[in-house]
Design a protein around this motif. Sequence first.
Motif, PDB file in Angstrom:
ATOM      1  N   ALA A 115      -7.999   1.314  -3.361  1.00  0.00           N
ATOM      2  CA  ALA A 115      -6.609   1.783  -3.522  1.00  0.00           C
ATOM      3  C   ALA A 115      -6.597   2.493  -5.086  1.00  0.00           C
ATOM      4  O   ALA A 115      -7.232   2.141  -5.821  1.00  0.00           O
ATOM      5  N   SER A 116      -5.637   3.615  -4.904  1.00  0.00           N
ATOM      6  CA  SER A 116      -5.773   4.290  -6.291  1.00  0.00           C
ATOM      7  C   SER A 116      -4.180   5.005  -6.094  1.00  0.00           C
ATOM      8  O   SER A 116      -3.517   4.983  -5.211  1.00  0.00           O
ATOM      9  N   GLU A 117      -3.851   5.596  -7.528  1.00  0.00           N
ATOM     10  CA  GLU A 117      -2.671   6.069  -7.507  1.00  0.00           C
ATOM     11  C   GLU A 117      -2.576   7.528  -6.531  1.00  0.00           C
ATOM     12  O   GLU A 117      -1.825   7.892  -6.085  1.00  0.00           O
ATOM     13  N   HIS A 118      -3.803   8.054  -6.647  1.00  0.00           N
ATOM     14  CA  HIS A 118      -3.917   9.213  -5.759  1.00  0.00           C
ATOM     15  C   HIS A 118      -5.506   9.389  -5.533  1.00  0.00           C
ATOM     16  O   HIS A 118      -6.348   8.751  -5.931  1.00  0.00           O
TER      17      HIS A 118
ATOM     18  N   ALA B  56     -15.523   8.918   2.116  1.00  0.00           N
ATOM     19  CA  ALA B  56     -15.577   9.345   3.452  1.00  0.00           C
ATOM     20  C   ALA B  56     -14.210  10.139   3.825  1.00  0.00           C
ATOM     21  O   ALA B  56     -14.026  11.184   4.548  1.00  0.00           O
ATOM     22  N   SER B  57     -13.250   9.244   3.378  1.00  0.00           N
ATOM     23  CA  SER B  57     -11.858   9.812   3.816  1.00  0.00           C
ATOM     24  C   SER B  57     -10.743   9.233   2.926  1.00  0.00           C
ATOM     25  O   SER B  57     -11.034   7.959   2.351  1.00  0.00           O
ATOM     26  N   CYS B  58      -9.473   9.825   2.839  1.00  0.00           N
ATOM     27  CA  CYS B  58      -8.447   9.347   1.852  1.00  0.00           C
ATOM     28  C   CYS B  58      -7.089   9.762   2.518  1.00  0.00           C
ATOM     29  O   CYS B  58      -7.144  10.953   3.161  1.00  0.00           O
ATOM     30  N   ILE B  59      -6.225   8.848   2.432  1.00  0.00           N
ATOM     31  CA  ILE B  59      -4.919   9.298   2.604  1.00  0.00           C
ATOM     32  C   ILE B  59      -4.108   9.216   1.883  1.00  0.00           C
ATOM     33  O   ILE B  59      -4.025   8.117   1.168  1.00  0.00           O
ATOM     34  N   SER B  60      -2.994   9.877   1.313  1.00  0.00           N
ATOM     35  CA  SER B  60      -2.074   9.725   0.450  1.00  0.00           C
ATOM     36  C   SER B  60      -0.849   9.090   0.618  1.00  0.00           C
ATOM     37  O   SER B  60      -0.578   8.709   1.850  1.00  0.00           O
ATOM     38  N   PRO B  61      -0.092   8.659  -0.289  1.00  0.00           N
ATOM     39  CA  PRO B  61       1.156   8.060   0.066  1.00  0.00           C
ATOM     40  C   PRO B  61       2.060   9.084   1.121  1.00  0.00           C
ATOM     41  O   PRO B  61       2.927   8.364   1.724  1.00  0.00           O
ATOM     42  N   ALA B  62       2.008  10.319   0.915  1.00  0.00           N
ATOM     43  CA  ALA B  62       2.615  11.412   1.691  1.00  0.00           C
ATOM     44  C   ALA B  62       2.040  11.626   3.031  1.00  0.00           C
ATOM     45  O   ALA B  62       2.319  12.447   3.725  1.00  0.00           O
TER      46      ALA B  62
ATOM     47  N   LEU C 155       0.961  -1.053   0.014  1.00  0.00           N
ATOM     48  CA  LEU C 155       0.060  -0.005   0.020  1.00  0.00           C
ATOM     49  C   LEU C 155       0.747   1.311  -0.005  1.00  0.00           C
ATOM     50  O   LEU C 155       0.331   2.344  -0.029  1.00  0.00           O
ATOM     51  N   GLU C 156       2.296   1.244   0.449  1.00  0.00           N
ATOM     52  CA  GLU C 156       2.800   2.299   0.655  1.00  0.00           C
ATOM     53  C   GLU C 156       2.842   3.086  -0.403  1.00  0.00           C
ATOM     54  O   GLU C 156       3.173   4.622  -0.162  1.00  0.00           O
ATOM     55  N   THR C 157       2.801   2.789  -1.789  1.00  0.00           N
ATOM     56  CA  THR C 157       2.912   3.958  -2.876  1.00  0.00           C
ATOM     57  C   THR C 157       1.467   4.322  -3.274  1.00  0.00           C
ATOM     58  O   THR C 157       1.358   5.173  -4.193  1.00  0.00           O
ATOM     59  N   LEU C 158       0.620   3.886  -2.831  1.00  0.00           N
ATOM     60  CA  LEU C 158      -0.858   4.211  -3.005  1.00  0.00           C
ATOM     61  C   LEU C 158      -1.766   5.138  -2.058  1.00  0.00           C
ATOM     62  O   LEU C 158      -1.524   4.884  -0.893  1.00  0.00           O
ATOM     63  N   ALA C 159      -2.517   5.736  -2.583  1.00  0.00           N
ATOM     64  CA  ALA C 159      -3.723   6.397  -1.881  1.00  0.00           C
ATOM     65  C   ALA C 159      -4.888   5.494  -1.570  1.00  0.00           C
ATOM     66  O   ALA C 159      -5.212   4.625  -2.228  1.00  0.00           O
ATOM     67  N   ILE C 160      -5.250   5.516  -0.170  1.00  0.00           N
ATOM     68  CA  ILE C 160      -5.939   4.538   0.214  1.00  0.00           C
ATOM     69  C   ILE C 160      -7.386   5.518   0.622  1.00  0.00           C
ATOM     70  O   ILE C 160      -7.209   6.261   1.443  1.00  0.00           O
ATOM     71  N   ALA C 161      -8.577   4.907   0.234  1.00  0.00           N
ATOM     72  CA  ALA C 161      -9.531   5.655   0.681  1.00  0.00           C
ATOM     73  C   ALA C 161     -10.622   4.954   1.304  1.00  0.00           C
ATOM     74  O   ALA C 161     -10.818   3.753   0.987  1.00  0.00           O
ATOM     75  N   TRP C 162     -11.510   5.431   2.224  1.00  0.00           N
ATOM     76  CA  TRP C 162     -12.656   4.814   2.655  1.00  0.00           C
ATOM     77  C   TRP C 162     -13.698   5.446   2.021  1.00  0.00           C
ATOM     78  O   TRP C 162     -14.228   6.508   2.202  1.00  0.00           O
ATOM     79  N   PHE C 163     -14.641   4.467   1.458  1.00  0.00           N
ATOM     80  CA  PHE C 163     -15.900   4.919   0.868  1.00  0.00           C
ATOM     81  C   PHE C 163     -17.252   4.238   1.900  1.00  0.00           C
ATOM     82  O   PHE C 163     -16.861   3.184   2.703  1.00  0.00           O
ATOM     83  N   ARG C 164     -18.350   4.699   1.872  1.00  0.00           N
ATOM     84  CA  ARG C 164     -19.655   4.069   2.436  1.00  0.00           C
ATOM     85  C   ARG C 164     -20.424   4.262   1.653  1.00  0.00           C
ATOM     86  O   ARG C 164     -20.845   5.010   0.803  1.00  0.00           O
ATOM     87  N   GLN C 165     -21.571   3.251   1.820  1.00  0.00           N
ATOM     88  CA  GLN C 165     -22.693   3.029   1.287  1.00  0.00           C
ATOM     89  C   GLN C 165     -23.708   3.003   2.246  1.00  0.00           C
ATOM     90  O   GLN C 165     -23.679   1.870   2.696  1.00  0.00           O
TER      91      GLN C 165
END
Length: 117
Positions: A96-99, A47-53, A28-38
């Motif tokens: 997971a996404s690139e950003h 809902a939220s996202c965190i970038s690699p940085a 996951l280190e080089t990816l942006a990870i987001a939480w979605f909700r439905q």
Amino acid sequence: VQLQASGGGLVQAGGSLRLSCKASGFTLETLAIAWFRQAPGKEREGASCISPAHTTLYREVVKGRFTISRDNAKNTVYLQMNNLKPEDTAVYYCAASEHCQGDYKYWGQGTLVTVSS
């Protein structure tokens, strides 16, 4: 290649839960990870996202209550949810996404959060 979301459950309003999103088969280190909700009967929303940085983004309605973080050593992203409200009830998915604004290629299976009033 898999994302495993966990940590959902039933909690009373005002309570807390911590969701986990663990990756297997890739880092996951080089990816942006987001939480979605439905929520039932509603469209999926971010809902939220965190970038690699480690830059974080939050939906306005969860700001100040949710905290996203990542532990690259454990290949895991967390969503700490405090002061939960009934309107937070939803299936929560990590992706997971690139950003954070990119296309999400990998999705977890979802974990149900139910907040009772």
